[in-house]
Design a protein around this motif. Structure first.
Motif, PDB file in Angstrom:
ATOM      1  N   UNK A  38     -17.282 -13.826   4.060  1.00 28.40           N
ATOM      2  CA  UNK A  38     -18.452 -13.471   3.006  1.00 28.40           C
ATOM      3  C   UNK A  38     -19.828 -12.904   4.009  1.00 28.40           C
ATOM      4  N   UNK A  39     -20.010 -13.135   5.160  1.00 31.14           N
ATOM      5  CA  UNK A  39     -21.067 -12.789   6.158  1.00 31.14           C
ATOM      6  C   UNK A  39     -21.353 -11.386   6.345  1.00 31.14           C
ATOM      7  N   UNK A  40     -20.345 -10.407   5.896  1.00 26.02           N
ATOM      8  CA  UNK A  40     -20.466  -9.191   6.182  1.00 26.02           C
ATOM      9  C   UNK A  40     -19.609  -8.428   4.969  1.00 26.02           C
ATOM     10  N   UNK A  41     -19.822  -7.334   4.742  1.00 27.14           N
ATOM     11  CA  UNK A  41     -19.650  -6.642   3.403  1.00 27.14           C
ATOM     12  C   UNK A  41     -18.221  -5.952   3.900  1.00 27.14           C
ATOM     13  N   UNK A  42     -17.100  -5.770   2.849  1.00 24.24           N
ATOM     14  CA  UNK A  42     -15.941  -5.106   3.153  1.00 24.24           C
ATOM     15  C   UNK A  42     -16.571  -3.672   3.034  1.00 24.24           C
ATOM     16  N   UNK A  43     -16.136  -2.610   3.807  1.00 24.44           N
ATOM     17  CA  UNK A  43     -16.455  -1.255   3.548  1.00 24.44           C
ATOM     18  C   UNK A  43     -15.540  -0.574   2.870  1.00 24.44           C
ATOM     19  N   UNK A  44     -16.038   0.269   2.177  1.00 25.34           N
ATOM     20  CA  UNK A  44     -15.127   1.157   1.404  1.00 25.34           C
ATOM     21  C   UNK A  44     -13.873   1.725   2.080  1.00 25.34           C
ATOM     22  N   UNK A  45     -14.234   2.223   3.223  1.00 22.34           N
ATOM     23  CA  UNK A  45     -13.017   2.825   4.139  1.00 22.34           C
ATOM     24  C   UNK A  45     -12.434   1.838   4.611  1.00 22.34           C
ATOM     25  N   UNK A  46     -12.544   0.302   4.510  1.00 26.32           N
ATOM     26  CA  UNK A  46     -11.720  -0.654   5.088  1.00 26.32           C
ATOM     27  C   UNK A  46     -10.503  -0.754   3.937  1.00 26.32           C
ATOM     28  N   UNK A  47     -10.551  -0.628   2.592  1.00 28.14           N
ATOM     29  CA  UNK A  47      -9.814  -1.030   1.710  1.00 28.14           C
ATOM     30  C   UNK A  47      -8.422  -0.256   1.806  1.00 28.14           C
ATOM     31  N   UNK A  48      -8.489   0.944   1.940  1.00 25.11           N
ATOM     32  CA  UNK A  48      -7.005   1.502   2.033  1.00 25.11           C
ATOM     33  C   UNK A  48      -6.343   1.236   3.370  1.00 25.11           C
ATOM     34  N   UNK A  49      -7.065   0.787   4.321  1.00 24.99           N
ATOM     35  CA  UNK A  49      -6.292   0.259   5.483  1.00 24.99           C
ATOM     36  C   UNK A  49      -5.782  -1.171   5.373  1.00 24.99           C
ATOM     37  N   UNK A  50      -6.672  -2.091   4.803  1.00 30.43           N
ATOM     38  CA  UNK A  50      -6.229  -3.124   4.483  1.00 30.43           C
ATOM     39  C   UNK A  50      -5.278  -3.568   3.474  1.00 30.43           C
ATOM     40  N   UNK A  51      -5.218  -2.732   2.709  1.00 31.93           N
ATOM     41  CA  UNK A  51      -3.931  -2.409   1.662  1.00 31.93           C
ATOM     42  C   UNK A  51      -2.769  -2.066   1.920  1.00 31.93           C
ATOM     43  N   UNK A  52      -2.867  -1.042   2.966  1.00 32.75           N
ATOM     44  CA  UNK A  52      -1.869  -0.620   3.674  1.00 32.75           C
ATOM     45  C   UNK A  52      -1.015  -1.803   4.590  1.00 32.75           C
ATOM     46  N   UNK A  53      -1.766  -2.528   5.196  1.00 35.53           N
ATOM     47  CA  UNK A  53      -1.458  -3.409   5.911  1.00 35.53           C
ATOM     48  C   UNK A  53      -0.471  -4.441   5.336  1.00 35.53           C
ATOM     49  N   UNK A  54      -0.623  -4.589   3.939  1.00 32.05           N
ATOM     50  CA  UNK A  54      -0.104  -5.254   3.096  1.00 32.05           C
ATOM     51  C   UNK A  54       1.033  -4.679   2.240  1.00 32.05           C
ATOM     52  N   UNK A  55       1.140  -3.326   2.444  1.00 31.30           N
ATOM     53  CA  UNK A  55       2.124  -2.538   1.445  1.00 31.30           C
ATOM     54  C   UNK A  55       1.637  -2.641   0.273  1.00 31.30           C
ATOM     55  N   UNK A  56       0.289  -2.329   0.044  1.00 31.11           N
ATOM     56  CA  UNK A  56      -0.353  -2.283  -1.390  1.00 31.11           C
ATOM     57  C   UNK A  56      -1.317  -0.912  -1.361  1.00 31.11           C
ATOM     58  N   UNK A  57      -1.668  -0.493  -2.373  1.00 28.05           N
ATOM     59  CA  UNK A  57      -2.595   0.627  -2.518  1.00 28.05           C
ATOM     60  C   UNK A  57      -4.070  -0.413  -2.663  1.00 28.05           C
ATOM     61  N   UNK A  58      -5.278   0.652  -2.352  1.00 28.35           N
ATOM     62  CA  UNK A  58      -6.674  -0.166  -2.365  1.00 28.35           C
ATOM     63  C   UNK A  58      -6.749  -0.495  -3.979  1.00 28.35           C
ATOM     64  N   UNK A  59      -6.409   0.311  -4.783  1.00 28.11           N
ATOM     65  CA  UNK A  59      -6.690  -0.110  -6.152  1.00 28.11           C
ATOM     66  C   UNK A  59      -5.775  -1.652  -6.423  1.00 28.11           C
ATOM     67  N   UNK A  60      -4.658  -1.789  -5.915  1.00 28.75           N
ATOM     68  CA  UNK A  60      -3.858  -2.985  -5.979  1.00 28.75           C
ATOM     69  C   UNK A  60      -4.866  -4.217  -5.450  1.00 28.75           C
ATOM     70  N   UNK A  61      -5.074  -3.963  -4.393  1.00 24.05           N
ATOM     71  CA  UNK A  61      -6.045  -4.801  -3.576  1.00 24.05           C
ATOM     72  C   UNK A  61      -7.493  -5.184  -4.159  1.00 24.05           C
ATOM     73  N   UNK A  62      -7.947  -4.237  -4.762  1.00 21.75           N
ATOM     74  CA  UNK A  62      -9.228  -4.462  -5.833  1.00 21.75           C
ATOM     75  C   UNK A  62      -8.817  -5.314  -6.901  1.00 21.75           C
ATOM     76  N   UNK A  63      -7.620  -5.179  -7.548  1.00 22.59           N
ATOM     77  CA  UNK A  63      -7.302  -5.931  -8.991  1.00 22.59           C
ATOM     78  C   UNK A  63      -7.213  -7.311  -8.827  1.00 22.59           C
ATOM     79  N   UNK A  64      -6.836  -7.707  -7.481  1.00 22.97           N
ATOM     80  CA  UNK A  64      -6.877  -9.298  -7.198  1.00 22.97           C
ATOM     81  C   UNK A  64      -5.403  -9.784  -7.174  1.00 22.97           C
ATOM     82  N   UNK A  65      -5.360 -10.947  -6.517  1.00 22.32           N
ATOM     83  CA  UNK A  65      -4.160 -11.465  -5.913  1.00 22.32           C
ATOM     84  C   UNK A  65      -3.172 -11.872  -7.203  1.00 22.32           C
ATOM     85  N   UNK A  66      -3.814 -12.390  -8.299  1.00 21.15           N
ATOM     86  CA  UNK A  66      -3.137 -12.543  -9.580  1.00 21.15           C
ATOM     87  C   UNK A  66      -2.625 -11.465 -10.297  1.00 21.15           C
TER      88      UNK A  66
END
Length: 85
Positions: A38-66
């Motif tokens: 939490x010392x640096x913000x996630x960039x909007x451009x990070x979200x699709x890449x991080x989501x893809x790393x886990x086989x998810x969409x950016x929307x799913x990533x933003x929805x939370x683990x639960x």
């Protein structure tokens, strides 16, 4: 739940490390660590890449683990990594 919390839980489930997420983002492991802490913000451009790393969409990533779990979209479990002292 924050993106950082979701990413940490996904990393724990899949066995991915900060270095794996860093490679997906094209940044250093330290940069990922700062985001996860939490010392640096996630960039909007990070979200699709991080989501893809886990086989998810950016929307799913933003929805939370639960929400990902409820939707039956959690990635497969990976190897359990332990630290050796």
């Amino acid at each position: 739940m924050t993106v950082s919390e979701t990413v940490r839980l996904l990393m724990a489930r899949t066995g991915k490390r900060q270095a794996d997420v860093a490679a997906a983002l094209g940044v250093t492991r330290g940069a990922v660590s700062q985001r996860l802490l939490g010392r640096a913000e996630w960039k909007l451009s990070d979200l699709p890449k991080v989501a893809d790393c886990f086989g998810l969409t950016a929307t799913e990533l933003l929805s939370g683990y639960t929400a990902i779990a409820i939707a039956g979209r959690l990635p497969p479990t990976g190897p359990i990594r332990t630290r050796v002292a």
